[in-house]
Scaffold this motif. Structure first.
Motif, mmCIF file in Angstrom:
data_model
loop_
_atom_site.group_PDB
_atom_site.id
_atom_site.type_symbol
_atom_site.label_atom_id
_atom_site.label_comp_id
_atom_site.label_asym_id
_atom_site.label_seq_id
_atom_site.Cartn_x
_atom_site.Cartn_y
_atom_site.Cartn_z
ATOM 1 N N ILE A 46 -5.222 8.662 -18.055
ATOM 2 C CA ILE A 46 -5.690 8.450 -16.693
ATOM 3 C C ILE A 46 -4.581 8.888 -15.745
ATOM 4 O O ILE A 46 -3.450 8.404 -15.834
ATOM 5 C CB ILE A 46 -6.041 6.972 -16.430
ATOM 6 C CG1 ILE A 46 -7.105 6.488 -17.421
ATOM 7 C CG2 ILE A 46 -6.522 6.779 -14.994
ATOM 8 C CD1 ILE A 46 -8.428 7.199 -17.310
ATOM 9 N N SER A 47 -4.886 9.814 -14.857
ATOM 10 C CA SER A 47 -3.878 10.346 -13.947
ATOM 11 C C SER A 47 -3.861 9.536 -12.645
ATOM 12 O O SER A 47 -4.754 8.729 -12.368
ATOM 13 C CB SER A 47 -4.158 11.819 -13.638
ATOM 14 O OG SER A 47 -5.222 11.932 -12.709
ATOM 15 N N GLY A 81 -9.336 11.375 -15.287
ATOM 16 C CA GLY A 81 -8.608 11.469 -16.540
ATOM 17 C C GLY A 81 -9.437 12.162 -17.593
ATOM 18 O O GLY A 81 -10.458 12.796 -17.291
ATOM 19 N N VAL A 82 -9.012 12.026 -18.830
ATOM 20 C CA VAL A 82 -9.719 12.641 -19.941
ATOM 21 C C VAL A 82 -9.558 11.758 -21.176
ATOM 22 O O VAL A 82 -8.545 11.059 -21.332
ATOM 23 C CB VAL A 82 -9.181 14.067 -20.226
ATOM 24 C CG1 VAL A 82 -7.713 14.022 -20.649
ATOM 25 C CG2 VAL A 82 -10.034 14.782 -21.255
ATOM 26 N N THR A 83 -10.557 11.753 -22.033
ATOM 27 C CA THR A 83 -10.504 10.977 -23.263
ATOM 28 C C THR A 83 -11.075 11.807 -24.411
ATOM 29 O O THR A 83 -11.971 12.631 -24.206
ATOM 30 C CB THR A 83 -11.285 9.651 -23.119
ATOM 31 O OG1 THR A 83 -11.141 8.873 -24.311
ATOM 32 C CG2 THR A 83 -12.768 9.891 -22.867
ATOM 33 N N VAL A 101 -13.065 11.616 -17.251
ATOM 34 C CA VAL A 101 -13.265 10.223 -16.848
ATOM 35 C C VAL A 101 -13.093 10.108 -15.339
ATOM 36 O O VAL A 101 -12.162 10.680 -14.768
ATOM 37 C CB VAL A 101 -12.258 9.289 -17.554
ATOM 38 C CG1 VAL A 101 -12.428 7.849 -17.064
ATOM 39 C CG2 VAL A 101 -12.417 9.356 -19.061
ATOM 40 N N MET A 102 -13.988 9.373 -14.700
ATOM 41 C CA MET A 102 -13.859 9.046 -13.286
ATOM 42 C C MET A 102 -14.004 7.529 -13.142
ATOM 43 O O MET A 102 -14.992 6.949 -13.610
ATOM 44 C CB MET A 102 -14.913 9.770 -12.443
ATOM 45 C CG MET A 102 -14.820 11.286 -12.501
ATOM 46 S SD MET A 102 -16.007 12.104 -11.404
ATOM 47 C CE MET A 102 -15.286 11.697 -9.789
ATOM 48 N N HIS A 103 -13.003 6.915 -12.505
ATOM 49 C CA HIS A 103 -12.976 5.450 -12.411
ATOM 50 C C HIS A 103 -12.781 5.010 -10.960
ATOM 51 O O HIS A 103 -11.820 5.403 -10.308
ATOM 52 C CB HIS A 103 -11.847 4.893 -13.268
ATOM 53 C CG HIS A 103 -11.725 3.396 -13.175
ATOM 54 N ND1 HIS A 103 -12.525 2.543 -13.882
ATOM 55 C CD2 HIS A 103 -10.897 2.617 -12.433
ATOM 56 C CE1 HIS A 103 -12.200 1.298 -13.599
ATOM 57 N NE2 HIS A 103 -11.217 1.307 -12.721
ATOM 58 N N THR A 159 -17.052 3.057 -13.994
ATOM 59 C CA THR A 159 -16.466 4.201 -14.697
ATOM 60 C C THR A 159 -17.571 5.126 -15.170
ATOM 61 O O THR A 159 -18.583 4.671 -15.715
ATOM 62 C CB THR A 159 -15.639 3.739 -15.912
ATOM 63 O OG1 THR A 159 -14.641 2.805 -15.477
ATOM 64 C CG2 THR A 159 -14.952 4.917 -16.586
ATOM 65 N N PHE A 160 -17.371 6.424 -14.957
ATOM 66 C CA PHE A 160 -18.347 7.437 -15.370
ATOM 67 C C PHE A 160 -17.678 8.397 -16.343
ATOM 68 O O PHE A 160 -16.575 8.882 -16.094
ATOM 69 C CB PHE A 160 -18.863 8.203 -14.152
ATOM 70 C CG PHE A 160 -19.773 9.351 -14.493
ATOM 71 C CD1 PHE A 160 -20.969 9.138 -15.165
ATOM 72 C CD2 PHE A 160 -19.434 10.649 -14.138
ATOM 73 C CE1 PHE A 160 -21.818 10.191 -15.476
ATOM 74 C CE2 PHE A 160 -20.267 11.712 -14.441
ATOM 75 C CZ PHE A 160 -21.468 11.486 -15.113
#
Length: 342
Positions: free
Chosen positions: A104-105, A115-117, A163-165, A175-176
């Motif tokens: 998560i940036s 971010g990315v997962t 990821v979007m939070h 969170t999407f």
């Protein structure tokens, strides 16, 4: 009860946040999805659903043991052969480790942290299919059923997602994660038991909501799975909706207990190309029966979480019992999840 200071630090400090988990690979078996597999594991979401997301790198290792000895038809009754009438005998187990990295940036897009997962599971699947001795005169049928029996260990399919939070208040977040699952795992079209799922892609968007109260938390995750047709077999698994939820409360500074549940609803029936590749004649007959059916199941059970050293690591255990299954197996699962910021 009021949230303790050490528990509160776990929720607020970047180095004491558990790993974010958004949509993990399937570890249960079903009838209406191809070869009994769905690429989302109902029940995987746990305390991660109510952990505030802060910038950082996280690792999580969920582990699951799933067992089922019942397989239900579209009416929720034990699956039987058409002729002669006899119950299908099944004994299936799935063991999986699902390592996940999430970053998560500190950057924001449309007000959300981005971010990315990514996750790549390692699984062992075992399944025994049999026909009762009462149909022994139908030796060909019984031999074909037993031909589904197998055991496979290997890598399953890779999934990656941005990821979007959003924090939408002092106690709520959304969170999407629009996940793509790619066919990396081992798969053979002529066998029922595989580590991977076949040559097709799944688009799986998820929306997660969390409410963090004063000593208690509530989280939910809604997931839709859209599949392409399997090029290996010609089989198309219909759209599936999953909803996971968990409610937890602190009983001490570092222990939370609660209840978790889920429901699965297949919204679109499976279809099969006329020239699809199948293991044998019985397989084509059986899968033809499965077309038009829509899988569904419910699950519920207890959960307990331990925040080690004031929250430097999270260990969570769960037991979930399924009920009300249709067109799929009905079993139970033990989960153990370890989460840690890196």
């Amino acid at each position: 009860m009021p949230r303790s200071s050490s528990a509160s630090s776990f929720y607020r400090a970047p180095l004491k946040a558990s790993a974010l988990v958004l949509a993990l690979a399937a570890a249960t078996s079903a009838m209406a999805a191809e070869n009994g597999n769905q690429r989302y594991s109902a029940g995987i979401g746990g305390s991660d659903m109510t952990t505030p997301v802060v910038p950082g790198l996280y690792f999580q290792a969920p582990m699951v043991a799933y067992h089922a000895s019942k397989i239900k038809d579209k009416d929720g009754k034990q699956l039987t052969f058409l002729n002669p009438v006899a119950k299908v005998e099944i004994d299936t187990d799935t063991y999986a480790v699902l390592p996940r990295l999430t970053y998560i940036s500190s950057h924001r897009l449309l007000g959300a942290h981005v971010g990315v997962t990514a996750m790549l599971p390692v699984v062992k699947r075992k399944a025994t299919f049999d026909a009762p001795a009462a149909i022994s005169p139908y030796a060909a049928i019984r031999a074909n059923v037993q031909g589904f029996t197998g055991s496979e260990t290997g890598i399953a399919d890779l999934e990656v997602s941005p990821v979007m939070h959003w924090e939408i208040g002092d106690h709520q977040s959304v969170t999407f994660a629009p996940t793509i699952v790619m066919p990396l795992g081992d798969f053979k079209a002529n066998q029922r038991v595989n580590a991977g799922f076949g040559d097709y892609y799944t688009f799986r968007p998820s929306v997660q909501y969390a409410f963090i109260g004063d000593g208690w938390d509530l989280g939910g995750r809604a997931v839709m799975s859209f599949n392409t047709r399997n090029k290996d077999t010609g089989y198309y698994s219909g759209k599936i909706f999953n909803f996971d939820w968990q409610a937890m409360a602190f009983v001490s500074e570092d222990i939370r207990v609660g209840v978790q549940g889920y429901f699965v609803r297949q919204l679109q029936a499976d279809t099969l190309d006329s020239d699809g590749t199948l293991a044998n004649g019985y397989a084509r007959t059986q899968l033809a029966r499965e077309q038009g059916s829509k899988a569904s199941v419910n699950g519920i059970g207890p959960a307990v979480a331990w925040l080690m050293n004031g929250g430097e690591m999270l260990i969570e255990g769960k037991f979930i019992k399924e009920f009300g299954a249709k067109s799929r197996t009905e079993g139970q699962a033990f989960w153990l999840t370890i989460s840690k910021p890196l």
